[in-house]
Design a protein around this motif. Sequence first.
Motif, PDB file in Angstrom:
ATOM      1  N   SER A  53      42.854  43.591  56.751  1.00  0.00           N
ATOM      2  CA  SER A  53      44.114  43.028  56.247  1.00  0.00           C
ATOM      3  C   SER A  53      44.819  42.214  57.335  1.00  0.00           C
ATOM      4  O   SER A  53      45.430  41.172  57.061  1.00  0.00           O
ATOM      5  CB  SER A  53      45.042  44.143  55.755  1.00  0.00           C
ATOM      6  OG  SER A  53      45.346  45.043  56.807  1.00  0.00           O
TER       7      SER A  53
ATOM      8  N   PRO B 189      43.641  33.417  49.369  1.00  0.00           N
ATOM      9  CA  PRO B 189      44.356  32.908  48.187  1.00  0.00           C
ATOM     10  C   PRO B 189      45.107  31.618  48.513  1.00  0.00           C
ATOM     11  O   PRO B 189      45.365  31.308  49.684  1.00  0.00           O
ATOM     12  CB  PRO B 189      45.339  34.038  47.858  1.00  0.00           C
ATOM     13  CG  PRO B 189      44.808  35.248  48.554  1.00  0.00           C
ATOM     14  CD  PRO B 189      44.103  34.742  49.780  1.00  0.00           C
TER      15      PRO B 189
ATOM     16  N   ALA C 264      40.663  43.151  51.329  1.00  0.00           N
ATOM     17  CA  ALA C 264      39.478  42.687  50.612  1.00  0.00           C
ATOM     18  C   ALA C 264      39.126  41.262  51.017  1.00  0.00           C
ATOM     19  O   ALA C 264      37.946  40.906  51.180  1.00  0.00           O
ATOM     20  CB  ALA C 264      39.716  42.772  49.096  1.00  0.00           C
ATOM     21  N   VAL C 265      40.156  40.421  51.213  1.00  0.00           N
ATOM     22  CA  VAL C 265      39.937  39.042  51.657  1.00  0.00           C
ATOM     23  C   VAL C 265      39.335  39.032  53.064  1.00  0.00           C
ATOM     24  O   VAL C 265      38.349  38.329  53.338  1.00  0.00           O
ATOM     25  CB  VAL C 265      41.267  38.268  51.646  1.00  0.00           C
ATOM     26  CG1 VAL C 265      41.099  36.903  52.318  1.00  0.00           C
ATOM     27  CG2 VAL C 265      41.775  38.108  50.219  1.00  0.00           C
TER      28      VAL C 265
ATOM     29  N   ASP D 250      45.902  46.158  50.567  1.00  0.00           N
ATOM     30  CA  ASP D 250      44.539  46.313  50.045  1.00  0.00           C
ATOM     31  C   ASP D 250      43.957  44.975  49.628  1.00  0.00           C
ATOM     32  O   ASP D 250      42.771  44.690  49.868  1.00  0.00           O
ATOM     33  CB  ASP D 250      44.549  47.280  48.858  1.00  0.00           C
ATOM     34  CG  ASP D 250      44.798  48.716  49.286  1.00  0.00           C
ATOM     35  OD1 ASP D 250      44.690  48.996  50.487  1.00  0.00           O
ATOM     36  OD2 ASP D 250      45.122  49.537  48.412  1.00  0.00           O
ATOM     37  N   GLU D 251      44.789  44.144  49.001  1.00  0.00           N
ATOM     38  CA  GLU D 251      44.312  42.824  48.586  1.00  0.00           C
ATOM     39  C   GLU D 251      43.933  41.973  49.800  1.00  0.00           C
ATOM     40  O   GLU D 251      42.895  41.314  49.826  1.00  0.00           O
ATOM     41  CB  GLU D 251      45.392  42.108  47.775  1.00  0.00           C
ATOM     42  CG  GLU D 251      44.985  40.728  47.287  1.00  0.00           C
ATOM     43  CD  GLU D 251      46.124  40.041  46.535  1.00  0.00           C
ATOM     44  OE1 GLU D 251      46.030  38.829  46.317  1.00  0.00           O
ATOM     45  OE2 GLU D 251      47.093  40.729  46.193  1.00  0.00           O
TER      46      GLU D 251
ATOM     47  N   SER E  20      50.534  45.014  49.321  1.00  0.00           N
ATOM     48  CA  SER E  20      49.524  43.949  49.257  1.00  0.00           C
ATOM     49  C   SER E  20      48.441  44.117  50.314  1.00  0.00           C
ATOM     50  O   SER E  20      47.550  43.282  50.425  1.00  0.00           O
ATOM     51  CB  SER E  20      50.200  42.584  49.443  1.00  0.00           C
ATOM     52  OG  SER E  20      51.154  42.339  48.443  1.00  0.00           O
TER      53      SER E  20
ATOM     54  N   HIS F 113      51.723  35.167  47.874  1.00  0.00           N
ATOM     55  CA  HIS F 113      50.774  35.272  48.988  1.00  0.00           C
ATOM     56  C   HIS F 113      51.502  35.106  50.320  1.00  0.00           C
ATOM     57  O   HIS F 113      51.186  35.810  51.296  1.00  0.00           O
ATOM     58  CB  HIS F 113      49.689  34.200  48.853  1.00  0.00           C
ATOM     59  CG  HIS F 113      48.732  34.160  50.004  1.00  0.00           C
ATOM     60  ND1 HIS F 113      48.130  35.290  50.526  1.00  0.00           N
ATOM     61  CD2 HIS F 113      48.283  33.122  50.759  1.00  0.00           C
ATOM     62  CE1 HIS F 113      47.340  34.948  51.533  1.00  0.00           C
ATOM     63  NE2 HIS F 113      47.426  33.655  51.710  1.00  0.00           N
TER      64      HIS F 113
END
Length: 310
Positions: free
Chosen positions: A270, A134, A57-58, A53-54, A51, A140
């Motif tokens: 991240s 998120p 991005a945030v 990479d996600e 997770s 999450h």
Amino acid sequence: METNDTLTDGVPDVDERDRRNFLKILGVTGSVGAATELSLADLREAVGAESADELAAVGERIRADLAGGLDAGRLSEAVGGIEAGIAELPALRAAGFPDDPDASAYREVAAPAWDAYDHLAAVGFFESAERHLPEFSPDHVRATAAELIRAEPLTAALAEAGFEERERTALVADVVNQNARLAQWVSTAKLPADPEGYDPADVAPLHQRALGGALLWIDELDHHLWQREAILTDEMLDRGIWDVKAMLGGVHLFASAASDLAGPEELADSQLAAALAGGSAIAIRAQEDVADDLFRVTDAERAPRGGVGR
């Protein structure tokens, strides 16, 4: 962990059920998870990075949203003040219950955290965090916890705030195991229309509620402890002191991430996202616990009538 858990040296115990659930959610198996004492340091290489990479991005979106809007000096001073306040907690515990209805020791401990909060609110940081992070879904929470464990700068920030390894592990394990409770804390946009007669448009962003709510509980403690000494036990006060430390630890992690964003920018994207979400989650869980440990005391839990002979 459930509320009212037992403490060992002032730290909530992570029992076998909590441990199994924590490791299962993180997907950790084998000898690392079977170590005698649960430790974030031992888990660092075992948790997955799927997770990252996600979260990156945030973090990138938050960084771009608030570039140049933060006061690095003010945030750095506030972070140092929070660390000093946490260091004062053993002395407050040793002092016991306030003798003066106008006591302010706990409010003074929270004051630097309020300064960070006020600045972040003024520059729209909380709105940005809510806009880009998120919702607190179980997935999450798991991704956030995994990044907290993997990122040495984040565990180092908690160490600088005065949390030993066993305390850091207890904080993260509690967040992971209570992911369903955290999922009840939703963004302002997710609130139902006109719930209980108030306008959701008047409700602060999620992460502002997380930090501000924690600090309000601490502000209330001076008078509450003076007023309720007759019904509170020393064990309740022990748990309450841990709750205060955890609330300040959550605010410290959040404010440290904002301070890094304003200044050296040493955190990866991240890690920035995980620190903001993780700090909020820790502050939320601790304020739920302090409510149960010190404020919503039942007749069955209260101190014996006539006092406990402190």
